[in-house]
Design an enzyme around this catalytic site. Structure first.
Site, PDB file in Angstrom:
ATOM      1  N   GLU A  89      26.589  35.345  36.130  1.00  0.00           N
ATOM      2  CA  GLU A  89      27.445  36.238  35.343  1.00  0.00           C
ATOM      3  C   GLU A  89      27.343  36.022  33.832  1.00  0.00           C
ATOM      4  O   GLU A  89      27.317  36.992  33.079  1.00  0.00           O
ATOM      5  CB  GLU A  89      28.914  36.092  35.765  1.00  0.00           C
ATOM      6  CG  GLU A  89      29.212  36.541  37.191  1.00  0.00           C
ATOM      7  CD  GLU A  89      29.052  38.050  37.433  1.00  0.00           C
ATOM      8  OE1 GLU A  89      28.817  38.814  36.484  1.00  0.00           O
ATOM      9  OE2 GLU A  89      29.142  38.448  38.618  1.00  0.00           O
TER      10      GLU A  89
ATOM     11  N   HIS B 125      28.877  47.662  36.164  1.00  0.00           N
ATOM     12  CA  HIS B 125      28.678  46.201  36.098  1.00  0.00           C
ATOM     13  C   HIS B 125      27.699  45.741  37.182  1.00  0.00           C
ATOM     14  O   HIS B 125      26.739  45.031  36.899  1.00  0.00           O
ATOM     15  CB  HIS B 125      30.001  45.445  36.250  1.00  0.00           C
ATOM     16  CG  HIS B 125      29.776  43.988  36.527  1.00  0.00           C
ATOM     17  ND1 HIS B 125      29.475  43.081  35.526  1.00  0.00           N
ATOM     18  CD2 HIS B 125      29.717  43.297  37.692  1.00  0.00           C
ATOM     19  CE1 HIS B 125      29.266  41.896  36.082  1.00  0.00           C
ATOM     20  NE2 HIS B 125      29.406  41.997  37.381  1.00  0.00           N
TER      21      HIS B 125
ATOM     22  N   SER C 182      26.494  43.667  30.827  1.00  0.00           N
ATOM     23  CA  SER C 182      27.191  44.934  31.106  1.00  0.00           C
ATOM     24  C   SER C 182      28.340  45.147  30.130  1.00  0.00           C
ATOM     25  O   SER C 182      29.102  46.099  30.267  1.00  0.00           O
ATOM     26  CB  SER C 182      27.703  44.966  32.555  1.00  0.00           C
ATOM     27  OG  SER C 182      28.568  43.874  32.816  1.00  0.00           O
TER      28      SER C 182
END
Ligand code: HBI
Ligand code: FE
Length: 285
Positions: A177, A131, A196
């Site tokens: 994010e 990630h 991710s």
């Protein structure tokens, strides 16, 4: 995915961490099974990039040159330094907010050293090296985005002092994010939590289920989020200048104003929202 308020036990080895929470990466300690799992994760995610990621992410990913093995952070750090003046530091996992903000305010991105297990191929709650590296590092090669993240670190430290961490954390969540961008070539992702994730990448761009609204800084900062499921609302920017401009002003006055206003639910539209349509999915043959 993970949140700012994890009180559950963290998974990394913090016993060797320095006072700024950095550790040695110990690249030679990764096993052949780790490298094989990395290649597998990389192959799945990189295949989604041409279709779903923004150009800046695709360009940055190519520059990381990390398809074949768990990346050596020192090697990529050198390339990143040249591109945008950022470096990478190794950390045991999630670190305290203040140290996190200090690192990014100094253009150092903390990358977790451990890799998930094969059982966690599709999903895990805490950030691992896949990630942190695959999701975050490509965008940091873009100077405009990298400047925005540094500025976020500076403002985050101030927000923390002002007791407004949740507002700062939501801004990070819904941009760094889980951000989407429509720069004229269709809806694409730039957020690390999306890019991710094998499932959330197509979901965020194409699914009719979640809400998508034009980015608005105050709206983001008021909206609660979930860390254990796909997002219910995504915020869409038109260009990275929009983020840079939003971060150019001091956050303190906005924070003071928003303190008096109620938090918003992650799963509904509010007055003033400008909805954005999903990208039409390619028709199955
Ligand atoms: N630590 N390793 C790591 N990664 C993060 O993304 C992170 C963190 N500590 C705190 C933190 N994020 C939050 O403060 C921000 O998401 C706002
Ligand atoms: Fe992250």
């Amino acid at each position: 995915m993970y949140g700012a308020n994890t009180d559950s036990e963290l998974r990394g080895d913090y016993s060797r961490a320095r006072s700024d929470f950095t550790v040695e990466q110990s690249w030679h300690a990764y096993s052949e099974a780790d490298h094989a799992l990395w290649r597998h994760l990389y192959a799945r995610q990189s295949q989604l990039v041409p279709q779903y990621a923004c150009r800046e992410f695709a360009d940055g990913l190519a520059r990381t040159d990390c398809a074949d093995a768990v990346p050596d952070l020192a090697r990529v750090s050198t390339a990143l330094q040249r591109a945008s003046g950022w470096s990478l530091v190794a950390v045991p996992g999630f670190i305290p907010d203040e140290q996190f903000f200090r690192h990014i305010a100094a253009r150092r991105f903390p990358v977790t050293v451990w890799l998930r297990t094969p059982e966690e191929f599709d999903y895990l709650v805490e950030p691992d090296i896949f990630h942190d590296f695959f999701g975050h590092v490509p965008m940091l090669f873009d100077r405009r985005f990298a400047d925005f993240v540094q500025r976020y670190g500076e403002q985050g430290l101030k927000a923390l002092d002002a007791g407004a961490l949740p507002m700062a954390a939501r801004l990070y969540w819904y941009t760094v994010e889980f951000g989407l961008i429509d720069a004229g070539d269709g809806l694409r992702a730039y957020g690390a939590g999306i890019l991710s994730s094998g499932g959330e990448t197509p979901y965020s761009v194409e699914s009719a289920e979640p809400l998508r609204v034009r980015f608005d800084m105050a709206r983001c900062m008021r909206t609660r989020y979930r860390i254990d499921a796909y997002q219910k609302t995504y915020f869409v920017i038109r260009s990275f200048d929009e983020l840079a401009d939003a971060m150019a002003q001091p956050l303190a006055p906005l924070i003071e104003r928003l303190r008096a206003e109620p938090e918003l639910e992650p799963d509904r539209l509010y007055p003033g929202d400008v909805p954005v349509a999903p990208r039409a999915a390619r028709l199955a043959a």
